[in-house]
Design an enzyme around this catalytic site. Structure first.
Site, PDB file in Angstrom:
ATOM      1  N   CYS A  12      77.814  42.819  72.559  1.00 12.32           N
ATOM      2  CA  CYS A  12      77.511  43.282  71.210  1.00 12.32           C
ATOM      3  C   CYS A  12      76.105  42.842  70.766  1.00 12.32           C
ATOM      4  O   CYS A  12      75.134  43.341  71.301  1.00 12.32           O
ATOM      5  CB  CYS A  12      78.594  42.804  70.241  1.00 12.32           C
ATOM      6  SG  CYS A  12      78.605  43.713  68.680  1.00 12.32           S
TER       7      CYS A  12
ATOM      8  N   HIS B  69      83.588  45.332  72.980  1.00 18.20           N
ATOM      9  CA  HIS B  69      84.222  44.012  72.984  1.00 18.20           C
ATOM     10  C   HIS B  69      85.316  43.948  74.053  1.00 18.20           C
ATOM     11  O   HIS B  69      86.471  44.306  73.783  1.00 18.20           O
ATOM     12  CB  HIS B  69      84.814  43.710  71.607  1.00 18.20           C
ATOM     13  CG  HIS B  69      83.800  43.297  70.600  1.00 18.20           C
ATOM     14  ND1 HIS B  69      83.573  41.984  70.257  1.00 18.20           N
ATOM     15  CD2 HIS B  69      82.921  44.022  69.878  1.00 18.20           C
ATOM     16  CE1 HIS B  69      82.611  41.915  69.359  1.00 18.20           C
ATOM     17  NE2 HIS B  69      82.193  43.150  69.109  1.00 18.20           N
TER      18      HIS B  69
ATOM     19  N   GLU C 166      86.914  41.524  75.158  1.00 17.94           N
ATOM     20  CA  GLU C 166      87.984  40.561  74.863  1.00 17.94           C
ATOM     21  C   GLU C 166      89.077  41.190  74.004  1.00 17.94           C
ATOM     22  O   GLU C 166      90.139  40.588  73.811  1.00 17.94           O
ATOM     23  CB  GLU C 166      87.408  39.329  74.152  1.00 17.94           C
ATOM     24  CG  GLU C 166      87.203  39.453  72.656  1.00 17.94           C
ATOM     25  CD  GLU C 166      86.062  40.369  72.254  1.00 17.94           C
ATOM     26  OE1 GLU C 166      85.992  40.742  71.066  1.00 17.94           O
ATOM     27  OE2 GLU C 166      85.236  40.715  73.122  1.00 17.94           O
TER      28      GLU C 166
END
Length: 395
Positions: free
Chosen positions: A280, A364, A366
């Site tokens: 990001c 993202h 995760e």
């Protein structure tokens, strides 16, 4: 507002910078705060969304109508700092929040929002607001909550019109760590909770521009001892930890503004040939360090249903996204390869260097919340480290 709600007293307002006033019913913290209004299309994970530091100075409109009905708990948090402003400053819901119904709930969302200083508004047509954002872009606004329904509307309009917005703002210093600290918490497992990493095989320095906890957990889960350092840490301070790799975290604000002090450090780390992985904001500032350019997006990408293609494997994955700036793909110089691309709008979502162990992604991996299609990127980071140690170049 729906006909059934018209007899209730208005206790919250969203005042846009163009003077538009949207009425609703307040919950959470009282008062007023400026922010950029965006919309998020995720169906789950409202706590993780509202505590994502990348949402600092933003007001999140949830397109899913029923938010808060499973309550709140102390486990589903993503920011390291917990004070007001360490995540979203405001939230907008379609429907009223009902009593919580979930075995993990420890309280009502309203109380949780109050404790975290987040102002919220319910009872508006979020579809119309989303359409407005898609047509005109993310507006600057003030969200206000007064239980007595008394507002100084003219003052709120002036305040909304006067706020300069996110462009040019360095917010990493506001949400990032103040000092270096160790991290050993691993991912959550059902009926067990979070584990602890007790036998690390790698040492990773994570530069905290506003990192999410689940990023750190996944690196610990891959066998890493993680040292989290402030966003202003120098390359000398980072390399003094003798890391196997360095992680460039997500975060809020304008990458060009944070990049004034972060980009020279990233450039030194690239030159030092240390394995790098960015997500990001970290991805955007890595692109700046390599000679690329970033630009403000019209409506941004916020949600958990974004299709992205990984050109290194040919696979398409559904990912979680939260960003209002993007790397201009046509600005990437020779030697910097585009590895991922959004299949919604064709914007850049990843890059790597051909001759160094350096790569990054815009989305993202995760999740938290979102699909886990991109978890492989953490394995790719440690495989890159292993290849680097073996004297091979891989990314």
């Amino acid at each position: 507002m729906s006909e059934g709600w018209t007899k209730r007293q208005v206790t919250a307002l969203l005042v846009l910078s163009d003077g538009t006033v949207i009425e609703g019913f307040g919950l959470g913290a009282e008062g007023a705060v400026e922010g950029e209004v965006c919309f998020n299309t995720a169906l789950t994970g409202y706590q993780e969304i509202l505590t994502d530091p990348s949402y600092a100075k933003q007001i999140v409109t949830f397109t899913f109508p029923h938010i808060g009905n499973v309550g709140a708990n102390d486990e589903d948090l993503e920011n390291l700092a917990t004070g007001p402003g360490a995540g979203a400053v405001g939230a907008i819901f379609r429907a009223d929040v009902t009593a919580p119904s979930n075995y993990r709930s420890s309280g009502h969302l309203d109380a949780w929002l109050k404790a975290r200083g987040i102002i919220a508004l319910s009872g508006i047509d979020t579809r119309a607001l989303t359409a407005l954002i898609r047509e005109k872009g993310m507006p600057n606004a003030v969200i206000a909550h007064a239980p007595d329904g008394v507002f100084d509307l003219d003052a709120l309009k002036r305040r909304a019109a006067a706020w300069s917005g996110i462009v040019g703002l360095d917010l990493a210093k506001d949400v990032g760590s103040r000092e270096a600290a160790a991290w050993d918490e691993m991912p959550w497992t059902w009926n067990t909770g979070y584990g602890k990493q007790g036998a690390p095989r790698y040492k990773i320095v994570a530069i905290d521009y506003g990192t999410k906890r689940n990023i750190l957990r996944l690196m610990a889960g891959e066998g890493a001892e993680v040292v989290v350092v402030p966003p202003t840490a120098s390359a000398k301070e980072i390399l003094a930890h003798e890391p196997d790799g360095v992680f460039l975290s997500n975060g809020p604000g304008d990458p060009a503004a944070t990049g004034e002090y972060a980009v020279p450090v990233i450039r030194e780390l690239v030159e030092a040939n240390v394995p790098l992985f960015g997500i990001c904001l970290g991805h955007q500032m890595l692109a700046l360090a390599l000679g690329g350019r970033t630009e403000k997006m019209h409506q941004g990408h916020h949600g958990a249903n974004h299709p992205v293609k990984d050109f290194t494997t040919g696979k398409v994955e559904i990912v979680s996204m939260n960003h209002g700036f993007a790397v201009a793909a046509d600005s990437l110089p020779d030697g910097v390869e585009e590895t991922h691309r959004s299949l919604f709008d064709g914007s850049n979502c990843g890059l790597r260097l051909a001759d160094k162990p350096v790569f990054s992604v815009q989305h993202h991996p995760e999740a938290s919340p979102g699909p886990q299609d991109s978890h492989y990127l953490f394995k790719r980071f440690f495989e890159t480290i292993d290849a680097h140690k073996a004297g091979k170049v891989a990314a």
